[in-house]
Design a protein around this motif. Structure first.
Motif: not given
Length: 334
Positions: A135-136, A129-132, A29-33
């Motif tokens: 704001n990744r 909860n604050y991911k936008t 998974i290249e971009f976890g987040g």
């Protein structure tokens, strides 16, 4: 078991669990987040009226009740566990009063009735909860909200259909023991009864009522004389007052006036309750004294006066039938 009708307790609900900051770290998974989960809710504190209790003695030594904190969040968007609620069980008829001892919060006058006295704190948000879109990778997580806390008073007012009132040594405890399975202390000195007694009176398989015997009142009770009016709260809920007057004394009218004055001074509508007058200790009166005292009482009160003897049982069935009729009428109105 010792009788206790008032207790001060401290209650605090649980704090909410904390949110966490976490990020996905998975192969391929290249971009976890962000995937930090929220915290769980803290435990509420409830007070519930249950049957089978008639005293607050459980809150004499255990005076602090706290809910547990909610579980913290975790990675993989896992929310923390909600904490278990705390349920305080009290007798039916318990009133919950604020710390000022005046503000009524709740009146638990029915079995199963309950109130949430302190709400558990909400859990804090995790960083997921604050991911936008802009704001990744937020690095913000909130602490759980604190629970509520307060001091409260628990005040018990017994649930009885009939309240026994009268001067000390009027024969109230003897009468209660004669008509029910209650076994109050009986002796030939005043203030034998130091706390209220409850008894269930059964006239038949379908007719019964609960009778409460409270410590005797004396002149000046409203100002604190004797045991004062502390226990009059236990007859506030009664449908009818059974006023026993000692027939062996020389001035039954004076005894009646004393009790009526103290009921009026106490207030809470007790002086307006239906009242059944009983000249007790029939076995200790001569025929002449019986006739003169009944006549004097009826002239002073304007009500019929019944005769009874708790010691011998004479006249007791007639008194109970009169009481049952008044209680039945009150129940129909309710």
């Amino acid at each position: 078991m010792k009788f206790l009708d008032e207790a001060k307790v401290y209650v605090k609900s649980g704090d909410g669990g904390d949110g966490v900051i976490a990020f996905r770290r998975e192969k391929y998974i290249e971009f976890g987040g962000p995937d930090g989960g929220n915290g769980g809710r803290g435990g509420h504190v409830y007070i519930r009226a249950v049957e089978g209790l008639n005293t607050l003695i459980d809150y004499r030594y255990a005076q602090h009740f706290r809910g547990r904190k909610g579980g913290n969040g975790a990675g993989s968007d896992r929310t923390g566990a909600h904490a278990d609620d705390v349920v305080m069980k009290v007798p039916v008829g318990t009133q919950i009063i604020d710390e000022d001892r005046e503000t009524l919060i709740a009146d638990l006058d029915e079995p199963g009735k309950e109130i949430m006295i302190c709400r558990g704190g909400d859990g804090g948000y995790g960083n997921a909860n604050y991911k936008t879109s802009t704001n990744r990778a937020p690095r913000r997580a909130d602490k759980g909200w604190p629970g509520e806390e307060r001091w409260i008073w628990l005040r018990l007012k017994l649930m009885a259909d009939v309240g026994l009132v009268g001067l000390p040594n009027a024969g109230k405890s003897t009468f209660l023991a004669a008509v029910s399975a209650a076994r109050p202390k009986i002796a030939d000195y005043p203030f034998t009864t130091l706390h209220p007694q409850l008894g269930v009176v059964r006239l038949s398989h379908s007719e019964e009522f609960v009778m409460a015997d409270i410590p005797g009142l004396i002149e000046g009770a409203a100002e604190g004389a004797g045991l004062g009016t502390r226990f009059l709260g236990h007859v506030e809920r009664c449908s009818v007052l059974l006023h026993l007057i000692d027939g062996s004394q020389a001035d039954p009218v004076g005894a009646w006036n004393t009790i009526r004055h103290e009921l009026s001074e106490y207030g809470a509508g007790l002086a307006e309750r239906p009242e059944i007058l009983v000249l007790n200790k029939l076995d200790a009166m001569t025929p002449q004294a019986k006739a003169s005292r009944i006549k004097a009482l009826e002239r002073a009160t304007g009500h019929q006066v019944l005769l009874a003897s708790g010691a011998t049982g004479e006249g007791v069935p007639e008194v109970l039938r009169t009481v049952m009729n008044v209680v039945s009428e009150a129940r129909k109105k309710k």
